[in-house]
Write a protein that holds these residues in place. Structure first.
Motif, short mmCIF file in Angstrom:
data_model
loop_
_atom_site.label_atom_id
_atom_site.label_comp_id
_atom_site.label_asym_id
_atom_site.label_seq_id
_atom_site.Cartn_x
_atom_site.Cartn_y
_atom_site.Cartn_z
N PHE A 19 4.48 8.59 -0.24
CA PHE A 19 5.75 9.22 0.08
C PHE A 19 6.09 10.16 -1.07
CE2 PHE A 19 5.49 5.35 2.38
CZ PHE A 19 6.24 5.49 3.54
N ARG A 22 11.21 6.04 7.27
CA ARG A 22 9.77 5.98 7.55
C ARG A 22 9.19 4.65 7.07
NH1 ARG A 22 6.97 10.85 8.65
NH2 ARG A 22 5.30 9.41 9.19
N THR A 23 9.82 4.03 6.09
CA THR A 23 9.38 2.72 5.62
C THR A 23 9.90 1.63 6.55
OG1 THR A 23 9.36 3.50 3.33
CG2 THR A 23 9.41 1.11 3.66
N ILE A 62 3.19 11.27 3.42
CA ILE A 62 4.43 11.42 4.16
C ILE A 62 5.37 12.30 3.35
CG2 ILE A 62 6.42 10.22 5.13
CD1 ILE A 62 4.44 7.83 5.52
N ARG A 84 -0.32 4.78 1.62
CA ARG A 84 0.67 5.72 2.17
C ARG A 84 1.44 6.28 1.00
NH1 ARG A 84 4.28 3.79 6.98
NH2 ARG A 84 4.22 5.97 7.52
N TYR A 90 0.81 -1.22 0.00
CA TYR A 90 0.00 0.00 0.00
C TYR A 90 0.85 1.28 0.00
CZ TYR A 90 0.92 -0.35 5.01
OH TYR A 90 1.54 -0.46 6.22
N HIS A 91 2.16 1.17 -0.23
CA HIS A 91 3.03 2.34 -0.31
C HIS A 91 3.17 2.79 -1.76
CE1 HIS A 91 5.45 1.93 3.70
NE2 HIS A 91 4.15 1.87 3.87
N THR A 123 -2.62 8.34 3.85
CA THR A 123 -1.63 9.09 4.61
C THR A 123 -0.57 9.63 3.66
OG1 THR A 123 -1.92 7.57 6.47
CG2 THR A 123 0.03 8.96 6.52
N LYS A 183 -7.71 1.91 -0.73
CA LYS A 183 -7.10 2.27 0.54
C LYS A 183 -6.98 1.02 1.39
CE LYS A 183 -10.42 5.28 0.54
NZ LYS A 183 -11.46 6.14 0.85
#
Length: 172
Positions: free
Chosen positions: A133, A163-164, A152, A131, A93-94, A150, A128
């Motif tokens: 980045f 952060r990962t 980042i 996240r 989900y990144h 979210t 969803k």
């Protein structure tokens, strides 16, 4: 990563390995600029305990609808190389978006990429939780909140890495 409405979600895959005994590391990356890959590996090697220069790299970027490498693939490609090197998964989900410069800073992306991404999340086109980045200014561009999404802000590659995988951050 996300390439905008036309490109949608794209994937960078990388494998890092030791070169055969007595040989130099090599890069196998069809369709990707070798000098760009070398610059990214040099940036990664500046991170603590990430001495990945002189290894073998096999890289594949799946770019829907296009074959051309784009600079905003720098951050996702770095993350794929690091994940392979440390042998840790990147959560599904990144999403990573951004170009990496010589000082490991995450450079800005076109505003329309961020707007399109946020609209695709709002509409449910991208599921969803998620996240994202992205560069600091791009993160500031997003004003609305979406439950399960979210953002980042990453000033540098280091921010995205730690952060990962917070366990990689060196203790003071």
């Amino acid at each position: 990563t996300y390439l905008g409405r036309k490109g949608g979600i794209a994937e960078a895959q990388a494998a890092v390995a030791l070169p055969a005994y007595g040989t130099r590391g090599r890069i196998t990356a069809p369709g990707l600029p070798k000098k760009e890959i070398e610059q990214l590996t040099t940036c990664i090697s500046q991170l603590p305990d990430m001495e990945i220069e002189d290894l073998d790299y096999t890289i594949q970027c799946r770019l829907p609808g296009e074959r051309r490498y784009r600079n905003l693939l720098g951050l996702p490609l770095c993350m794929a190389l690091i994940a392979s090197y440390i042998q840790k998964d990147i959560p599904a989900y990144h999403i990573y978006i951004g170009e990496i410069d010589l000082l490991r800073q995450v450079r800005e992306v076109p505003d329309e990429i961020i707007v399109d991404l946020w609209e695709d999340i709002q509409s449910g086109t991208i599921s969803k939780p998620i996240r994202i980045f992205c560069p600091t200014k791009s993160a500031e561009f997003i004003r609305d909140e979406i439950e399960g999404a979210t953002v980042i802000a990453c000033k540098t590659l280091d921010d995205a890495v730690f952060r990962t995988w917070p366990e990689l951050k060196p203790s003071a």
